[in-house]
Design a protein around this motif. Sequence first.
Motif, PDB file in Angstrom:
ATOM      1  N   ASN A   1      -8.311 -22.868   6.334  1.00 21.68           N
ATOM      2  CA  ASN A   1      -8.252 -22.670   7.785  1.00 21.68           C
ATOM      3  C   ASN A   1      -7.447 -21.419   8.088  1.00 21.68           C
ATOM      4  O   ASN A   1      -6.436 -21.169   7.427  1.00 21.68           O
ATOM      5  CB  ASN A   1      -7.521 -23.842   8.465  1.00 21.68           C
TER       6      ASN A   1
ATOM      7  N   LEU B   1     -11.321 -20.162  12.055  1.00 21.46           N
ATOM      8  CA  LEU B   1     -12.287 -20.279  10.973  1.00 21.46           C
ATOM      9  C   LEU B   1     -11.873 -21.432  10.071  1.00 21.46           C
ATOM     10  O   LEU B   1     -10.701 -21.571   9.728  1.00 21.46           O
ATOM     11  CB  LEU B   1     -12.304 -18.983  10.151  1.00 21.46           C
ATOM     12  N   GLU B   2     -12.849 -22.263   9.703  1.00 22.98           N
ATOM     13  CA  GLU B   2     -12.609 -23.321   8.721  1.00 22.98           C
ATOM     14  C   GLU B   2     -13.730 -23.287   7.700  1.00 22.98           C
ATOM     15  O   GLU B   2     -14.907 -23.236   8.066  1.00 22.98           O
ATOM     16  CB  GLU B   2     -12.575 -24.693   9.390  1.00 22.98           C
ATOM     17  N   ILE B   3     -13.357 -23.290   6.418  1.00 21.43           N
ATOM     18  CA  ILE B   3     -14.327 -23.335   5.331  1.00 21.43           C
ATOM     19  C   ILE B   3     -13.976 -24.517   4.440  1.00 21.43           C
ATOM     20  O   ILE B   3     -12.840 -24.634   3.973  1.00 21.43           O
ATOM     21  CB  ILE B   3     -14.315 -22.041   4.492  1.00 21.43           C
ATOM     22  N   LYS B   4     -14.949 -25.391   4.221  1.00 23.10           N
ATOM     23  CA  LYS B   4     -14.809 -26.492   3.273  1.00 23.10           C
ATOM     24  C   LYS B   4     -15.634 -26.128   2.044  1.00 23.10           C
ATOM     25  O   LYS B   4     -16.823 -25.828   2.164  1.00 23.10           O
ATOM     26  CB  LYS B   4     -15.340 -27.797   3.862  1.00 23.10           C
TER      27      LYS B   4
ATOM     28  N   TYR C   1     -20.972 -27.632  11.478  1.00 25.05           N
ATOM     29  CA  TYR C   1     -20.793 -26.726  10.350  1.00 25.05           C
ATOM     30  C   TYR C   1     -22.118 -26.086   9.953  1.00 25.05           C
ATOM     31  O   TYR C   1     -23.152 -26.736   9.947  1.00 25.05           O
ATOM     32  CB  TYR C   1     -20.248 -27.490   9.136  1.00 25.05           C
TER      33      TYR C   1
ATOM     34  N   LEU D   1     -20.503 -24.431   0.600  1.00 26.47           N
ATOM     35  CA  LEU D   1     -19.531 -23.945   1.581  1.00 26.47           C
ATOM     36  C   LEU D   1     -20.002 -24.404   2.943  1.00 26.47           C
ATOM     37  O   LEU D   1     -21.096 -24.038   3.390  1.00 26.47           O
ATOM     38  CB  LEU D   1     -19.453 -22.419   1.580  1.00 26.47           C
ATOM     39  N   ARG D   2     -19.221 -25.239   3.590  1.00 30.35           N
ATOM     40  CA  ARG D   2     -19.475 -25.649   4.978  1.00 30.35           C
ATOM     41  C   ARG D   2     -18.461 -24.915   5.826  1.00 30.35           C
ATOM     42  O   ARG D   2     -17.266 -24.994   5.562  1.00 30.35           O
ATOM     43  CB  ARG D   2     -19.328 -27.156   5.132  1.00 30.35           C
ATOM     44  N   TYR D   3     -18.950 -24.205   6.830  1.00 32.10           N
ATOM     45  CA  TYR D   3     -18.041 -23.372   7.598  1.00 32.10           C
ATOM     46  C   TYR D   3     -18.349 -23.461   9.086  1.00 32.10           C
ATOM     47  O   TYR D   3     -19.469 -23.744   9.488  1.00 32.10           O
ATOM     48  CB  TYR D   3     -18.103 -21.914   7.128  1.00 32.10           C
ATOM     49  N   LYS D   4     -17.300 -23.242   9.860  1.00 32.58           N
ATOM     50  CA  LYS D   4     -17.472 -23.154  11.309  1.00 32.58           C
ATOM     51  C   LYS D   4     -16.435 -22.183  11.854  1.00 32.58           C
ATOM     52  O   LYS D   4     -15.365 -22.011  11.288  1.00 32.58           O
ATOM     53  CB  LYS D   4     -17.369 -24.512  11.970  1.00 32.58           C
TER      54      LYS D   4
END
Length: 120
Positions: free
Chosen positions: A90, A51-54, A24, A115-118
């Motif tokens: 997601n 896309l995933e954002i926490k 991330y 914001l943790r994203y990948k």
Amino acid sequence: MSRLILVVSFFIFSFNCSSHNQNYDELVISELNESFEDILSYKKEGNIIFLEIKIIGEIQGDAILELYDVRGKGPYTKIKLNGRVDKIYNTEWYEPNLKIKYKPLSKINGGSLVLRYKMN
């Protein structure tokens, strides 16, 4: 013997969590009273399909996070933020960049967001 198993289990769990979080990228939002825009970018080679954002943290007030493509098309989603925040978003995504817009909807009395994203 049980102490050895506990220690080994702890190290295995720690290694798995740390290697998982390395996938991330991270954006910290500490000034929550001001609107802002930013671009989240995919920094690796290859095709993107996901896309995933926490979103993690706490916000003492109400705000919204909107997601756009870099051409300004959207918003694709609006994520309401207030109180303790622990949300995951997601979606399918096929571009190397994502524009985010953060907007406070009321006076924010404190807090911070991560914001943790990948993109994969």
